[in-house]
Enzyme design. Structure first.
Site, PDB file in Angstrom:
ATOM      1  CE  LYS A  81      -4.008   1.949   2.634  1.00 51.77           C
ATOM      2  NZ  LYS A  81      -4.892   1.677   3.510  1.00 51.77           N
ATOM      3  CB  SER A 136      -8.303   3.575   2.740  1.00 51.37           C
ATOM      4  OG  SER A 136      -7.597   2.853   3.562  1.00 51.37           O
ATOM      5  CB  SER A 160      -8.672   0.333   5.309  1.00 51.19           C
ATOM      6  OG  SER A 160      -9.561   1.581   5.164  1.00 51.19           O
TER       7      SER A 160
HETATM    8  N1  GLN Z   1     -13.686   3.730   6.246  1.00 52.04           N
HETATM    9  C1  GLN Z   1     -13.029   4.313   7.183  1.00 52.04           C
HETATM   10  C2  GLN Z   1     -12.718   5.789   6.982  1.00 52.04           C
HETATM   11  O1  GLN Z   1     -12.958   6.297   6.336  1.00 52.04           O
HETATM   12  C3  GLN Z   1     -11.896   3.351   7.646  1.00 52.04           C
HETATM   13  C4  GLN Z   1     -10.711   3.462   6.835  1.00 52.04           C
HETATM   14  C5  GLN Z   1      -9.513   2.832   7.184  1.00 52.04           C
HETATM   15  O2  GLN Z   1      -9.680   1.725   7.748  1.00 52.04           O
HETATM   16  N2  GLN Z   1      -8.383   3.471   6.720  1.00 52.04           N
HETATM   17  O3  GLN Z   1     -11.815   6.277   7.906  1.00 52.04           O
END
Ligand code: GLN
Length: 483
Positions: A76, A151, A175
């Site tokens: 990532k 994400s 995510s």
């Molecule tokens: N969907 C959540 C957010 O937008 C979690 C994102 C994540 O785990 N990085 O914050």
């Protein structure tokens, strides 16, 4: 070859069926030929990958290989990689070449895994669909114009599209688990502090945790074996001893007590997803597990609490992007204030700005007690719910997401609707617990994930519970149409 798991590739490298240089070349060619369909990579590093593969082949030849030596993986783009652009999916860091490696990158380098490149992601890991990237949305290999989840959407799409056999992701509120669920993959978010956060660009420091996204639980165990461990460079890193995550994968599940939180099976859940999860639970019963209804009464509060705490921490973490030290700087600033304002106005995307505004407001004098402090109190209640439940059961199961992958653009106009996607994943991060997602079927030809939650540092148990399910079912072996 592209359908092989990491375990199979590792075996093939060991027996000399193929070399790391050969498989790395094949994956690089595959990325070059196919990734325009998915947009799963931000940066591909062919020269670096081939050099690493060559060195890995020498180690394998000398008989000194680790199980992950020579395995090509994707990272990532939130992990700093020395000499390689590390963008966090943001225009703010589009020109940022990291001067050092994140600890997990160092750990993969130490065992000579090969890095294919850096994967697309929601800007600063904020999102549930991978539509918030400066580099454009990622497409889910499972369906026309569907999101891969976020994400870590690029990391998931790359593995689901067979452009890499495994990848790294981060999970602040879901995510790793949510994109794994939406792309038919296995993903684990370890206990907070299990994997070092050093060199991982911070979103919400008390919630962020890195983990692998793979085709199988066995592969996830192999990758976590490399990633986990204490790191003196991360003050929240756990000193707890690291288990060998591959050692107990085959332990029988007879007598395993599975808790089913009634709040996870409420009316908001797509009934077909509920049905897939129920069939998975039947499979577990056949494997000797016992089911027990439990309650996590504060589940509904996890969204409001998370969407105060995460933005609050983000607003503080992101204050470093000011055009002075690194990253984007606006053109021709007239004075310091103009530079700050335009750099941040031009460098950040809409969702990131929204979070900075919410977070700054929640932390400001006069509102701190009403929002931030209240959210922290709720966080404690949520954690206590899990602690109580895990006194009665070994693991907790439920769906990973309330519905399968939605269409690109479907939820972008309504942030609250998007945040609702996180209903089953956020609470674990607030509690600091480990959780994973494993494929458990399909709804309308789109993958469904079963979430498995365990006690602190119970990653070994979670991977065992997931692996035994994968020995008894073949959902995880199914690939996106056309592959
Ligand atoms: N969907 C959540 C957010 O937008 C979690 C994102 C994540 O785990 N990085 O914050």
């Amino acid at each position: 070859m592209f359908s092989k798991t990491i375990a199979q590739l590792s075996q093939g490298l060991k027996t000399g069926e193929f070399s790391s240089s050969e498989i790395t070349r094949s994956y690089l060619d595959q990325i070059a030929a196919q990734d325009s369909k998915y947009n799963s990579f931000i940066t591909v590093t062919p020269e670096l990958a081939m050099a690493q593969a060559k060195a890995a082949d020498e180690t394998i030849g000398a008989g000194n290989a680790h199980a992950m030596t020579g395995i090509p993986i994707a990272h990532k783009d939130i992990f700093c990689t020395k000499g390689v652009r590390t963008s966090a999916g943001s225009k703010m860091l589009d020109n940022f070449i990291a001067p050092y490696n994140a600890t997990i990158i160092e750990k993969f380098n130490a065992v000579q895994s090969v890095s294919l490149g850096k994967t697309n992601m929601d800007e600063f890991a904020m999102g549930s669909s991978n539509e918030n990237s400066y580099y454009g949305a990622v497409t889910n290999p499972w369906g026309d114009n569907r999101v891969p989840g976020g994400s870590s959407g690029g990391s998931a799409a790359a593995v689901a599209a067979q452009l890499a056999p495994g990848s790294t992701g981060t999970d602040t509120g879901g995510s790793i688990r949510q994109p794994a669920a939406l792309t038919n993959l296995t993903g684990i978010k370890p206990t907070y502090g299990r994997v070092s956060r050093f060199g991982m660009i911070a979103f919400a420091s008390s919630l962020d945790q890195a983990g692998p996204i793979t085709k199988t639980a066995e592969d996830a165990a192999m990758m976590l074996n490399v990633m986990a461990g204490f790191d003196a460079k991360d003050s929240t890193s756990a000193q707890t001893a690291v288990d060998d995550y591959t050692a107990t994968l085959n332990q029988p599940l007879k007598g395993l007590k599975i808790g089913l939180p009634k709040e996870f099976f409420s009316a908001d859940l797509n009934p077909q997803i509920a049905e897939r999860v129920q069939s998975a639970l039947k499979e577990y019963q056949a494997l000797g597990a016992e089911l027990k209804e439990i309650s996590l009464p504060n589940t509904a509060l996890s969204i409001p609490a998370y969407y105060i705490i995460a933005p609050a921490e983000a607003s503080s973490n992101l204050s470093r992007f000011d055009g002075v030290k690194f990253g984007y700087r606006c053109e021709n600033p007239v004075d310091l204030e103009d530079m700050y304002k335009r750099t941040r106005g031009e460098g950040f995307g809409t969702e990131v700005k929204r979070r900075i505004l919410v977070g700054t407001y929640a932390l400001s004098e006069g509102f701190y007690d009403a929002y931030y402090k209240k959210a922290q109190q709720i966080r404690r209640l949520i954690q206590q719910d899990f602690v109580n439940a895990l006194k009665e059961v070994d693991v907790i199961m439920g769906p990973t997401t309330p519905q399968p992958a939605f269409k690109i653009g479907e939820k972008t106009a309504d942030p609250i609707d998007m945040y609702m996607e996180d209903i089953y994943t956020l609470s674990l991060n607030l509690a600091g617990l480990p959780g994973m997602s494993v494929p458990c079927g399909q709804v309308d030809d789109l993958p469904v994930g079963l979430q498995i939650i365990g006690n602190y540092f119970a990653e070994q148990r979670l991977l065992n519970v997931a692996h035994m399910f994968q020995q008894a079912t073949d959902w995880h072996t199914q690939t996106a149409p056309g592959l």
